[in-house]
Write a protein that holds these residues in place. Structure first.
Motif, PDB file in Angstrom:
ATOM      1  N   ILE A  13       0.133  -5.831  -4.757  1.00  0.00           N
ATOM      2  CA  ILE A  13       0.307  -6.380  -3.413  1.00  0.00           C
ATOM      3  C   ILE A  13      -0.408  -7.720  -3.274  1.00  0.00           C
ATOM      4  O   ILE A  13       0.194  -8.722  -2.894  1.00  0.00           O
ATOM      5  CB  ILE A  13      -0.203  -5.372  -2.362  1.00  0.00           C
ATOM      6  N   CYS A  14      -1.703  -7.737  -3.615  1.00  0.00           N
ATOM      7  CA  CYS A  14      -2.465  -8.974  -3.406  1.00  0.00           C
ATOM      8  C   CYS A  14      -2.786  -9.671  -4.730  1.00  0.00           C
ATOM      9  O   CYS A  14      -3.348 -10.751  -4.733  1.00  0.00           O
ATOM     10  CB  CYS A  14      -3.751  -8.683  -2.646  1.00  0.00           C
ATOM     11  N   ASP A  32      -7.070  -4.435  -0.251  1.00  0.00           N
ATOM     12  CA  ASP A  32      -6.078  -3.696   0.536  1.00  0.00           C
ATOM     13  C   ASP A  32      -6.561  -2.299   0.923  1.00  0.00           C
ATOM     14  O   ASP A  32      -5.873  -1.590   1.640  1.00  0.00           O
ATOM     15  CB  ASP A  32      -4.784  -3.560  -0.267  1.00  0.00           C
TER      16      ASP A  32
HETATM   17 ZN    ZN Z   1      -4.563  -5.448  -3.408  1.00  0.00          ZN
END
Ligand code: ZN
Length: 59
Positions: A13-14, A32
């Protein structure tokens, strides 16, 4: 789990670095607040499979 793997895998995700939690067999993203499971020594880096960490469980 192979520690060299930790150097190359990142949060999907990041794209941040993940922390390996040996006790829970999880890869943790601090950013996250997600914990990705490690099954049969294979990290499962899927948002659907990740566990959301409560803030007080942060390491
Ligand atoms: Zn992340």
């Amino acid at each position: 789990m192979d520690h060299r793997l930790l150097d190359i895998i990142a949060c999907p995700i990041c794209h941040g670095k993940l922390i390996y939690d040996k006790q829970n067999l999880e890869l943790i993203c601090k950013f996250d607040h997600l914990a990705y499971p490690v099954r049969n020594n294979i990290p499962v880096l899927l948002r659907e499979e990740a566990r959301e960490l409560p803030l007080d469980e942060e390491k």
